[in-house]
Motif scaffolding. Structure first.
Motif, PDB file in Angstrom:
ATOM      1  N   LYS A  31      22.629  29.695 118.219  1.00 53.16           N
ATOM      2  CA  LYS A  31      24.182  29.571 118.413  1.00 53.16           C
ATOM      3  C   LYS A  31      24.774  30.503 117.125  1.00 53.16           C
ATOM      4  O   LYS A  31      25.649  31.031 118.016  1.00 53.16           O
ATOM      5  CB  LYS A  31      24.183  28.249 119.240  1.00 53.16           C
ATOM      6  N   SER A  32      24.727  29.052 116.638  1.00 49.00           N
ATOM      7  CA  SER A  32      26.013  30.338 114.988  1.00 49.00           C
ATOM      8  C   SER A  32      25.462  31.971 114.899  1.00 49.00           C
ATOM      9  O   SER A  32      26.431  32.212 114.693  1.00 49.00           O
ATOM     10  CB  SER A  32      25.479  29.342 113.647  1.00 49.00           C
ATOM     11  N   THR A 224      35.661  30.748 114.302  1.00 52.36           N
ATOM     12  CA  THR A 224      36.705  30.324 114.845  1.00 52.36           C
ATOM     13  C   THR A 224      36.473  28.553 114.920  1.00 52.36           C
ATOM     14  O   THR A 224      35.456  28.308 114.230  1.00 52.36           O
ATOM     15  CB  THR A 224      36.195  30.619 116.242  1.00 52.36           C
ATOM     16  N   GLN A 225      36.779  27.951 115.779  1.00 50.52           N
ATOM     17  CA  GLN A 225      37.248  26.476 115.558  1.00 50.52           C
ATOM     18  C   GLN A 225      35.861  25.751 115.785  1.00 50.52           C
ATOM     19  O   GLN A 225      34.773  24.791 115.632  1.00 50.52           O
ATOM     20  CB  GLN A 225      37.886  25.396 116.276  1.00 50.52           C
ATOM     21  N   THR A 226      35.416  26.958 116.748  1.00 50.38           N
ATOM     22  CA  THR A 226      33.366  25.981 117.182  1.00 50.38           C
ATOM     23  C   THR A 226      33.068  26.177 116.285  1.00 50.38           C
ATOM     24  O   THR A 226      31.973  25.501 116.115  1.00 50.38           O
ATOM     25  CB  THR A 226      32.778  27.087 118.447  1.00 50.38           C
ATOM     26  N   THR A 227      32.529  27.565 116.063  1.00 46.56           N
ATOM     27  CA  THR A 227      31.374  28.070 114.700  1.00 46.56           C
ATOM     28  C   THR A 227      32.148  27.229 113.123  1.00 46.56           C
ATOM     29  O   THR A 227      31.005  26.833 112.737  1.00 46.56           O
ATOM     30  CB  THR A 227      31.620  29.725 114.600  1.00 46.56           C
ATOM     31  N   TRP A 229      32.938  23.996 113.290  1.00 49.19           N
ATOM     32  CA  TRP A 229      32.016  22.610 113.422  1.00 49.19           C
ATOM     33  C   TRP A 229      30.712  22.383 113.234  1.00 49.19           C
ATOM     34  O   TRP A 229      30.086  21.935 113.567  1.00 49.19           O
ATOM     35  CB  TRP A 229      32.392  21.747 115.114  1.00 49.19           C
ATOM     36  N   MET A 230      30.138  23.870 114.170  1.00 49.21           N
ATOM     37  CA  MET A 230      28.769  23.893 113.435  1.00 49.21           C
ATOM     38  C   MET A 230      28.181  24.417 112.643  1.00 49.21           C
ATOM     39  O   MET A 230      27.386  23.272 112.303  1.00 49.21           O
ATOM     40  CB  MET A 230      28.003  25.515 114.759  1.00 49.21           C
TER      41      MET A 230
END
Length: 309
Positions: A31-32, A224-227, A229-230
């Motif tokens: 996903k990353s 981004t915030q999502t990546t 955190w991943m």
């Protein structure tokens, strides 16, 4: 801690938890890559992403070593040992793994990932007199590896090939198996958390240099915030997983712990289905049955035969 990790139930619980963490890396890495637009042919960016992950994991472990475990993180008289472990555990293993995976398929990568247990137990057979292979361990290896193959066997018209990518993946598994044995031996003299943390930091520097040379840039990503955190989760699972695994290897025979690594690709397939919405192949449950059978054979069959004799 030793009492918990050597207890049959404690050892199984921590081994299953550790392999669950490692298995969860597959969907999060995939996903990353998707969110950061890293393609299968961009070896440099793959190695750079890995270097960020392991550097962060190593730093987290060093902080925990000081603040929680109250252990020294000095490199004095330990630099060679930590560098040697970092070379095989972090740098060499993941250079082979990422490039090999890009030249192979995810299915074959998962199958070959299951071979780590075999190489680890084979190396232990020649390295430790009290950890030789026998008929029970051989049967357990056969059942476990068969389970991994069944769980990941391509469906439909997809075929299985063998080339440079597969050779590099096997080299990655050999490097990882050898690193686990080095960690077991070093853990007798050095505290596990700082040792693992420095091995990751030192290895990540090598990955960073190799990735930057191949990619031509040092920081090509826009997080981004999502990546972010991943990346943090991948660093967390690496720091936690490798520390727990090294502790398990320190207090238990290699052959007893190694068989649980067959769960990594099984977890990878299952969690990819849950997180990424992929379909769980029907043979995955059959593969899981073989893996569990292998562990039961290795753990309980020798005891049963001993009682019968």
């Amino acid at each position: 801690m030793k009492k918990i990790l050597t207890h049959p139930v404690g050892m199984v619980v921590f081994a299953l938890f550790t392999t669950l963490l490692w298995g969860s890396a597959f969907p999060f890495i995939k996903k990353s890559y998707e969110l950061l637009a890293i393609t299968s042919s961009e070896y440099g960016e793959q190695l750079l992403f890995a270097s960020y992950r392991f550097f962060l994991a190593g730093v987290l472990l060093l902080i925990v070593s000081v603040l929680i475990f109250k252990q020294p993180i000095t490199l004095k008289k330990r630099a060679y040992a930590y560098s040697r472990l970092g070379f095989f555990l972090t740098f060499l293993q993941y250079v082979f793994f990422y490039i090999g995976l890009s030249l192979s398929t995810g299915v074959q990568g998962s199958i070959i990932a299951g071979s780590t247990s075999f190489f680890q137990m084979l190396l232990a057979h020649f390295r430790y007199e009290d950890d030789r292979l026998n008929r029970f361990k051989g049967l357990a290896l056969f059942l476990g590896f068969t389970g991994v193959i069944l769980a990941n066997w391509p469906q439909g018209s997809a075929g299985v090939t063998f080339g440079v990518g597969e050779i590099l993946l096997i080299c990655a598994m050999i490097s990882g198996a050898f690193a686990n044995l080095i960690a077991k031996e070093y853990s007798a003299a050095y505290p596990v958390a700082p040792m693992t943390g420095w091995a990751m930091v030192i290895g990540s520097i090598g990955l960073f240099i190799a990735g930057a040379v191949l990619n031509g840039q040092w920081f090509p990503f826009h997080f981004t915030q999502t990546t972010a955190w991943m990346l943090f989760y991948l660093a967390f699972l690496s720091a936690t997983g490798f520390t727990l695994w090294n502790l398990l290897m320190k207090y238990n025979p290699v052959s007893r712990v190694s068989l649980f690594m067959f769960f990594v690709p099984i977890y990878g397939v299952s969690l990819s289905a849950l997180i990424l919405g992929e379909t769980i192949p029907p043979q995955a449950l059959l593969g899981l049955l073989f893996v569990v059978s292998g562990i039961l054979v290795s753990t309980y069959l020798p005891v049963w035969f001993q009682k019968r004799s």
